[in-house]
Motif scaffolding. Structure first.
Motif, PDB file in Angstrom:
ATOM      1  N   GLY A 260     -40.832  47.457  52.500  1.00 47.42           N
ATOM      2  CA  GLY A 260     -39.960  47.288  51.332  1.00 47.42           C
ATOM      3  C   GLY A 260     -38.491  47.078  51.630  1.00 47.42           C
ATOM      4  O   GLY A 260     -37.672  47.078  50.712  1.00 47.42           O
ATOM      5  N   ALA A 261     -38.102  46.877  52.882  1.00 45.89           N
ATOM      6  CA  ALA A 261     -36.680  46.824  53.212  1.00 45.89           C
ATOM      7  C   ALA A 261     -36.110  45.412  53.333  1.00 45.89           C
ATOM      8  O   ALA A 261     -34.924  45.199  53.080  1.00 45.89           O
ATOM      9  CB  ALA A 261     -36.433  47.581  54.512  1.00 45.89           C
ATOM     10  N   CYS A 262     -36.912  44.409  53.716  1.00 44.16           N
ATOM     11  CA  CYS A 262     -36.324  43.120  54.125  1.00 44.16           C
ATOM     12  C   CYS A 262     -36.429  42.020  53.065  1.00 44.16           C
ATOM     13  O   CYS A 262     -35.798  40.979  53.189  1.00 44.16           O
ATOM     14  CB  CYS A 262     -36.977  42.653  55.416  1.00 44.16           C
ATOM     15  N   LEU A 263     -37.228  42.201  52.040  1.00 42.75           N
ATOM     16  CA  LEU A 263     -37.429  41.220  50.951  1.00 42.75           C
ATOM     17  C   LEU A 263     -38.091  39.914  51.421  1.00 42.75           C
ATOM     18  O   LEU A 263     -37.948  38.878  50.768  1.00 42.75           O
ATOM     19  CB  LEU A 263     -36.107  40.908  50.229  1.00 42.75           C
ATOM     20  N   ALA A 264     -38.790  39.950  52.543  1.00 43.44           N
ATOM     21  CA  ALA A 264     -39.475  38.735  53.024  1.00 43.44           C
ATOM     22  C   ALA A 264     -40.692  38.401  52.173  1.00 43.44           C
ATOM     23  O   ALA A 264     -41.180  37.277  52.228  1.00 43.44           O
ATOM     24  CB  ALA A 264     -39.913  38.944  54.471  1.00 43.44           C
ATOM     25  N   CYS A 265     -41.156  39.351  51.387  1.00 43.93           N
ATOM     26  CA  CYS A 265     -42.480  39.198  50.775  1.00 43.93           C
ATOM     27  C   CYS A 265     -42.448  39.134  49.256  1.00 43.93           C
ATOM     28  O   CYS A 265     -43.462  39.373  48.619  1.00 43.93           O
ATOM     29  CB  CYS A 265     -43.344  40.387  51.182  1.00 43.93           C
TER      30      CYS A 265
ATOM     31  N   ARG B 141     -41.600  43.340  45.477  1.00 42.64           N
ATOM     32  CA  ARG B 141     -41.942  43.287  46.898  1.00 42.64           C
ATOM     33  C   ARG B 141     -43.444  43.516  47.036  1.00 42.64           C
ATOM     34  O   ARG B 141     -43.947  44.569  46.649  1.00 42.64           O
ATOM     35  CB  ARG B 141     -41.161  44.354  47.663  1.00 42.64           C
TER      36      ARG B 141
ATOM     37  N   CYS C  44     -45.223  44.049  49.608  1.00 41.99           N
ATOM     38  CA  CYS C  44     -45.615  45.112  50.549  1.00 41.99           C
ATOM     39  C   CYS C  44     -45.437  46.507  49.973  1.00 41.99           C
ATOM     40  O   CYS C  44     -46.174  47.418  50.315  1.00 41.99           O
ATOM     41  CB  CYS C  44     -44.843  44.999  51.855  1.00 41.99           C
TER      42      CYS C  44
ATOM     43  N   MET D   9     -45.386  38.819  55.479  1.00 44.33           N
ATOM     44  CA  MET D   9     -44.596  40.048  55.522  1.00 44.33           C
ATOM     45  C   MET D   9     -43.841  40.168  56.829  1.00 44.33           C
ATOM     46  O   MET D   9     -44.249  39.606  57.849  1.00 44.33           O
ATOM     47  CB  MET D   9     -45.500  41.266  55.368  1.00 44.33           C
ATOM     48  N   ALA D  10     -42.747  40.907  56.769  1.00 42.40           N
ATOM     49  CA  ALA D  10     -41.996  41.195  58.006  1.00 42.40           C
ATOM     50  C   ALA D  10     -41.978  42.706  58.217  1.00 42.40           C
ATOM     51  O   ALA D  10     -42.765  43.234  58.979  1.00 42.40           O
ATOM     52  CB  ALA D  10     -40.604  40.613  57.920  1.00 42.40           C
ATOM     53  N   CYS D  11     -41.111  43.433  57.469  1.00 39.62           N
ATOM     54  CA  CYS D  11     -41.004  44.875  57.721  1.00 39.62           C
ATOM     55  C   CYS D  11     -42.227  45.636  57.231  1.00 39.62           C
ATOM     56  O   CYS D  11     -42.615  46.642  57.828  1.00 39.62           O
ATOM     57  CB  CYS D  11     -39.735  45.438  57.090  1.00 39.62           C
ATOM     58  N   GLY D  12     -42.830  45.206  56.140  1.00 41.09           N
ATOM     59  CA  GLY D  12     -44.017  45.878  55.604  1.00 41.09           C
ATOM     60  C   GLY D  12     -43.729  47.149  54.834  1.00 41.09           C
ATOM     61  O   GLY D  12     -44.651  47.793  54.332  1.00 41.09           O
TER      62      GLY D  12
HETATM   63 FE1  FES Z   1     -40.140  43.512  54.099  1.00 40.53          FE
HETATM   64 FE2  FES Z   1     -41.910  43.351  52.122  1.00 40.53          FE
HETATM   65  S1  FES Z   1     -42.135  42.702  54.162  1.00 40.53           S
HETATM   66  S2  FES Z   1     -39.825  43.916  51.992  1.00 40.53           S
END
Ligand code: FES
Length: 229
Positions: free
Chosen positions: A192-197, A214, A216, A187-190
Motif C-alpha cells: 500500500g505504499a507505492c501506488l503502483a497498483c 490500491r 494490494c 504490484m511493486a511494494c505489495g
Molecule cells: Fe505498492 Fe500497491 S503495490 S501500493
C-alpha cells in the motif's frame, strides 16, 4: 474489520512440495505458520527472491489454505527467464523462502455462510463449466453458462480477466445480487505504499485522496460497485 487489517507476518517458510502442473505453471505448498492461520481466500503473499538485485517481492495469490496444518498452496506461472518466479520454480522441498503475508483484502465469507461454497468444487457444490470451444459444459463464457442454466445466487465471488468481471458486475447490478470481484494489477511494494497498483474507484482513497484504490492494500477483493472496470 477488513481482512487487510489482519496481522501480517514476515517469516521464513519451508517448501513442503513443488510440482510442475502445466507449461510454466507450478503448484507449491509452503509451511507457513501464522500466515496460514490468519489467511482468508482472496488474499495473497509476497515472496522474496534470494537474489539481492531483486529488491521487490513477488505477489502470489493463495490457491488453498490449510489452517490446521498451517500450510498454504500457491499456484503460479513463471513469467520469464531470470524472473523471481523462475527462481521459485527451481526450489525444492525443504528450502526456505522469505514470505510476507497474508496481504490484501479477501472475500467476505460471511456473505455465503450456510450456503454452498465451491472449495474443491464438486465436493462442495454444483459445478457449471463453460469453455469457449464447447469442449466441456456450455459453449461460451461464464455469462453464457449462468444464463443457459438459469442460475440464481445470494452472492457472487468472481476472479478472472477484466472483460469477464465487467460482464459479471453488470449482471449482478441488473439482478440486485451483491458481488465481490478480485482485481489484478502489477504490484511493486505489495503493502500500500507505492501506488503502483491503483485502479479507478467510486470513492476517494484515504491514502492518495483521488478516485483510486490500491489493489494490494484495499483489495484485491472489492465490492463490485466500489471500483470501475
Ligand atoms: Fe505498492 Fe500497491 S503495490 S501500493
Amino acid at each position: 474489520m477488513s481482512t487487510s487489517e489482519i496481522k501480517k507476518t514476515k517469516r521464513s517458510c519451508k517448501i513442503i512440495s513443488q510440482e510442475c502442473i502445466g507449461k510454466d505453471i507450478y503448484s507449491m505448498w509452503l509451511n507457513a505458520g501464522e500466515i496460514a492461520k490468519n489467511a482468508v481466500p482472496g488474499q495473497f503473499v509476497s515472496l522474496y527472491s534470494r537474489d539481492g538485485s531483486k529488491l521487490l517481492p513477488r505477489p502470489i495469490s493463495l490457491c488453498e489454505i490449510d489452517k490446521e496444518e498451517e500450510k498454504l498452496r500457491l499456484v503460479y506461472r513463471v513469467t520469464g527467464r531470470g524472473t523471481g518466479t523462475e527462481e521459485f520454480s527451481g526450489l525444492h522441498a525443504g528450502v526456505p523462502i522469505e514470505t510476507l503475508g497474508p496481504l490484501g483484502n479477501g472475500f467476505p465469507l460471511d456473505a455465503v455462510k450456510g450456503k454452498k461454497v465451491n472449495k474443491e468444487f464438486e465436493a462442495y457444490g454444483d459445478v457449471y463449466v463453460a469453455t469457449e470451444d464447447g469442449s466441456a459444459g456450455t459453449k461460451g463464457n461464464v455469462m453464457d453458462a449462468i444464463r443457459e442454466n438459469g442460475l440464481e445466487a445470494d452472492a457472487i465471488f468472481a476472479c478472472g480477466p477484466a472483460p469477464m468481471l465487467r460482464a459479471i458486475k453488470a449482471y449482478a447490478l441488473e439482478k440486485g445480487i451483491p458481488c465481490w470481484i478480485s482485481m489484478e494489477e502489477r504490484m511493486a511494494c505489495g503493502v500500500g505504499a507505492c501506488l503502483a497498483c491503483v485502479c479507478k474507484s467510486k470513492d476517494v482513497d484515504s491514502h492518495s485522496h483521488v478516485h483510486n484504490k490500491r489493489v494490494c492494500k484495499d483489495g484485491p477483493v472489492f465490492l463490485s460497485t466500489e471500483v470501475e472496470l
